[in-house]
Design an enzyme around this catalytic site. Structure first.
Site, short mmCIF file in Angstrom:
data_model
loop_
_atom_site.label_atom_id
_atom_site.label_comp_id
_atom_site.label_asym_id
_atom_site.label_seq_id
_atom_site.Cartn_x
_atom_site.Cartn_y
_atom_site.Cartn_z
N SER A 119 8.56 -35.09 8.38
CA SER A 119 7.59 -34.31 7.63
C SER A 119 8.22 -33.68 6.38
CB SER A 119 6.99 -33.24 8.56
OG SER A 119 5.89 -32.61 7.98
N HIS A 142 4.23 -38.45 6.80
CA HIS A 142 2.80 -38.34 7.12
C HIS A 142 2.11 -37.36 6.18
CE1 HIS A 142 3.22 -34.35 8.91
NE2 HIS A 142 4.20 -34.80 9.67
#
Length: 236
Positions: A119, A142
């Site tokens: 992330s 993501h």
């Protein structure tokens, strides 16, 4: 200075280093034949933002890291920075703030992704001058997500998009991956069963142009010493 005084100072330095490791995952590396003084900074667990996480969660507090990075930049006796990463991500604004600080350092920097850099850990991994990932290390790319109440209105989605563009722009400007490819990796629907995104393992992150090279501590330290030597040569 007498031998007893030298031993006392060395002992005090070791105690201070041990406290730094215990409290902040930080230590100074200086016992090397290059005579380079390297600051080892680790980002472990979840990056804690403006709200405190539960006491049983392993966290890296950005309010500790930012002043330390400022201190490193201002210190004449620090030659370079080694950034160790094993993080699940966390607060986007705080993680991006740390990444921007690392990227703005004038001293040579190298990052090493160990277990994972997921992330917001991706911008952190690419914020250094050169980056490594161990063969089994993972990176998860993501879209931006938000916890808690979300207002279902166009401005909310515009804000999400703006934040995501900031992250993609930062990553693309600090590695060889292109923005459109990063967005495709973020929006991949075929890999994560309950989410969008892509998992990159070791060499995959290098092939995508996000990480510079596959390697471990040996390779990362060697590269950092090379960058420091080059920096000193340019200044002389």
């Amino acid at each position: 200075m007498s031998d007893s005084q030298k031993k006392k100072e060395k002992l005090e330095s070791e105690i201070s280093d041990n406290e730094n490791i215990k409290n902040n995952g930080e230590v100074t590396l200086e016992e090397n034949y290059h005579h380079h003084r390297i600051y080892l900074l680790s980002v472990i667990g979840e990056i804690e933002g403006h709200e405190c996480l539960s006491s049983n969660t392993k966290t890296t507090k950005y309010e500790h890291v930012l002043p330390k990075l400022a201190e490193i930049e201002d210190a004449d006796n620090i030659d370079g920075v080694m950034l160790l990463l094993n993080t699940v991500g966390g607060d986007v604004e705080s993680g991006l703030a740390i990444a921007e600080m690392v990227a703005s350092l004038s001293k040579p920097t190298v990052s090493l992704v160990l277990g994972g850099s997921h992330s917001i850990g991706v911008p952190l991994a690419v914020s250094t001058d050169y980056s490594f990932i161990v063969p089994t290390g993972t990176m998860v790319v993501h879209p931006v997500r938000m916890n808690g109440m979300v207002i279902g209105a166009p401005p909310t989605y515009d804000y999400f998009k703006q934040m995501q563009n900031r992250i993609i722009g930062f990553i693309a400007s600090h590695c060889s991956a292109k923005e459109d490819r990063l967005e495709k990796l973020m929006m991949n629907t075929t890999m994560l069963t309950k989410d969008l995104g892509t998992i990159l393992v070791g060499e995959d992150a290098v092939k995508e142009g996000i990480i510079s090279e596959v390697g471990g501590m040996k390779e990362a330290l060697r590269k950092l010493h090379e960058l420091i030597a080059e920096e000193k040569k340019n200044k002389s």
